[in-house]
Design an enzyme around this catalytic site. Structure first.
Site, PDB file in Angstrom:
ATOM      1  N   ARG A  99      -0.984  61.321  33.053  1.00 22.39           N
ATOM      2  CA  ARG A  99      -0.414  60.032  32.641  1.00 22.39           C
ATOM      3  C   ARG A  99      -0.815  58.954  33.630  1.00 22.39           C
ATOM      4  NH1 ARG A  99       4.925  59.374  33.079  1.00 22.39           N
ATOM      5  NH2 ARG A  99       4.897  57.589  31.705  1.00 22.39           N
ATOM      6  N   LYS A 134       7.055  69.941  40.199  1.00 22.12           N
ATOM      7  CA  LYS A 134       6.504  69.846  38.843  1.00 22.12           C
ATOM      8  C   LYS A 134       5.989  71.194  38.348  1.00 22.12           C
ATOM      9  CE  LYS A 134       3.564  66.780  36.178  1.00 22.12           C
ATOM     10  NZ  LYS A 134       3.360  65.345  35.990  1.00 22.12           N
ATOM     11  N   ARG A 175      11.699  56.849  39.613  1.00 23.59           N
ATOM     12  CA  ARG A 175      11.949  57.443  40.944  1.00 23.59           C
ATOM     13  C   ARG A 175      13.438  57.489  41.198  1.00 23.59           C
ATOM     14  NH1 ARG A 175       7.851  59.005  40.985  1.00 23.59           N
ATOM     15  NH2 ARG A 175       5.867  58.368  41.839  1.00 23.59           N
TER      16      ARG A 175
HETATM   17  C1  BTN Z   1       0.924  64.323  33.520  1.00 20.54           C
HETATM   18  O1  BTN Z   1       1.948  64.858  33.930  1.00 20.54           O
HETATM   19  O2  BTN Z   1       0.385  63.384  34.128  1.00 20.54           O
HETATM   20  C2  BTN Z   1       0.315  64.823  32.229  1.00 20.54           C
HETATM   21  C3  BTN Z   1      -0.667  65.919  32.480  1.00 20.54           C
HETATM   22  C4  BTN Z   1      -1.306  66.442  31.215  1.00 20.54           C
HETATM   23  C5  BTN Z   1      -2.437  67.386  31.513  1.00 20.54           C
HETATM   24  C6  BTN Z   1      -2.962  68.052  30.274  1.00 20.54           C
HETATM   25  S1  BTN Z   1      -4.009  69.415  30.636  1.00 20.54           S
HETATM   26  C7  BTN Z   1      -4.499  69.518  28.986  1.00 20.54           C
HETATM   27  C8  BTN Z   1      -4.630  68.116  28.459  1.00 20.54           C
HETATM   28  N1  BTN Z   1      -5.949  67.591  28.673  1.00 20.54           N
HETATM   29  C9  BTN Z   1      -5.959  66.582  29.544  1.00 20.54           C
HETATM   30  O3  BTN Z   1      -6.968  65.973  29.938  1.00 20.54           O
HETATM   31  N2  BTN Z   1      -4.705  66.338  29.969  1.00 20.54           N
HETATM   32  C10 BTN Z   1      -3.750  67.195  29.315  1.00 20.54           C
END
Ligand code: BTN
Length: 333
Positions: A124, A194, A329
């Site tokens: 994100r 996380k 936060r």
């Molecule tokens: C986050 O917490 O920032 C979201 C992470 C999401 C990661 C997943 S891995 C599979 C899919 N492909 C990506 O490029 N991102 C999501």
């Protein structure tokens, strides 16, 4: 963790290894039709990718921890009957990006694209998503909402969080999973660290049927090196459950839970999931700061609305915070 991709053919070598017996470089080389030196080169530097391979001169190689590699046949057998089209690639830039392309080209509802390695995994807020080789799951699910336009997808990432938490509890097989919780809008945490992240991307008109790509990164077993190289506190299923679950089983369980939860979301929206989400909310009642708007918003978390908006009790009254490119936060009480 570096974003250098594992060298071509590396996974073929790794799939021959296990954590019990040593396999010699010669044996691996013969099996794959390459020299011992090639094997050595391919396995060199693996710790950088988050996977520890032990090499003992005279004996050969073995994995420091068992790894359950994703298995296309197993996944098709466990998820095919439920209507999933499973696609597995050894490596890809980002499962979300590729599935978005496939979606535009007309790819089917319920296509699930998983990979062993992403060279440009995305998180994100424009962040990278780095996952160790063999230690996590990275996959995306294409879900086409026939009855729910883009404008009504507000609580979708929260619904996905609920599905993930339920799947983790399934894996715990009736033992209580202490400390598992959800952070608005879409993190799965355990004791503040996380466990999984969710990235949802959408296509479609505000009022027409919506196509969504739901990307999930879930930590299954992170080596110490992998943990140290990540820029935030992380945890994994192995810590949480007390054993390292098979990654195929984890993916199957998550997909099944997503199927049911997304079906319910399609029919009824987020409202029926709201109470469960709040009961899992790690910040319920806590003071927090929301950054990402023009000015930060500070308040106490009252909960979430029926559309997934965060409800904050601020000095100026109750404010609804819409999900998006904002971050939350916790503040000292
Ligand atoms: C986050 O917490 O920032 C979201 C992470 C999401 C990661 C997943 S891995 C599979 C899919 N492909 C990506 O490029 N991102 C999501």
């Amino acid at each position: 963790m570096p974003t250098q991709p594992p060298p071509e053919g590396l996974l073929t070598v790794l799939r021959q290894l296990n954590a019990e017996t040593f396999v010699s470089g010669d044996e691996l080389g013969q099996c794959l039709g390459v020299s011992r030196a090639t094997i050595h080169n391919r396995l060199n530097g693996l710790a950088d990718l988050g996977l520890v391979v032990q090499r003992v001169p005279g004996r050969g190689y073995r994995l420091a921890h068992p790894v359950s590699w994703l298995d296309a046949e197993l996944l098709a057998a466990s998820l095919g009957p439920a209507g999933f089209q499973v696609r597995l690639l050894d490596r890809v830039g980002s499962t979300n990006s590729l599935l978005l392309e496939w979606a535009q080209a007309g790819c089917e509802h319920r296509t699930l694209l998983a990979t062993e390695w992403q060279t440009r995994g995305r998180g994100r807020r424009g962040r990278d998503w780095l996952a160790p080789l063999g230690g996590g799951l990275a996959f995306s699910l294409l879900w086409r909402f026939q009855q729910r336009p883009l404008a009504e997808l507000g609580g979708l990432s929260l619904a996905v969080g609920v599905a993930l938490a339920r799947a983790v509890e399934d894996l715990a097989e009736a033992a209580p999973v202490g400390g598992l919780g959800l952070k608005w809008p879409n993190d799965v945490l355990c004791q503040g660290a996380k466990l999984a992240g969710i990235l949802i991307e959408v296509q479609g008109d505000a009022l027409g049927p919506a196509t969504t790509v739901i990307g999930i990164g879930l930590n299954v077993h992170l080596s110490r090196t992998a943990r140290a190289s990540l820029d935030q506190p992380v945890t994994d299923l192995a810590d949480l459950l007390g054993y390292t679950p098979d990654r195929n089983r984890v993916l199957t369980q998550v997909a099944r839970r997503l199927d049911v939860t997304l079906g319910q979301f399609e029919a009824e929206g987020f409202a029926p999931l709201r109470q469960e989400w709040q009961s899992r909310n790690v910040h319920q009642g806590c003071p927090v700061r929301i950054a990402g708007y023009q000015t930060d918003v500070v308040g106490h978390v009252l909960g979430v609305d029926t559309d997934g908006a965060l409800l904050l009790d601020t000095q100026a009254g109750v404010r609804r915070i819409l999900s998006g490119e904002v971050s939350l936060r916790e503040l000292p009480a």
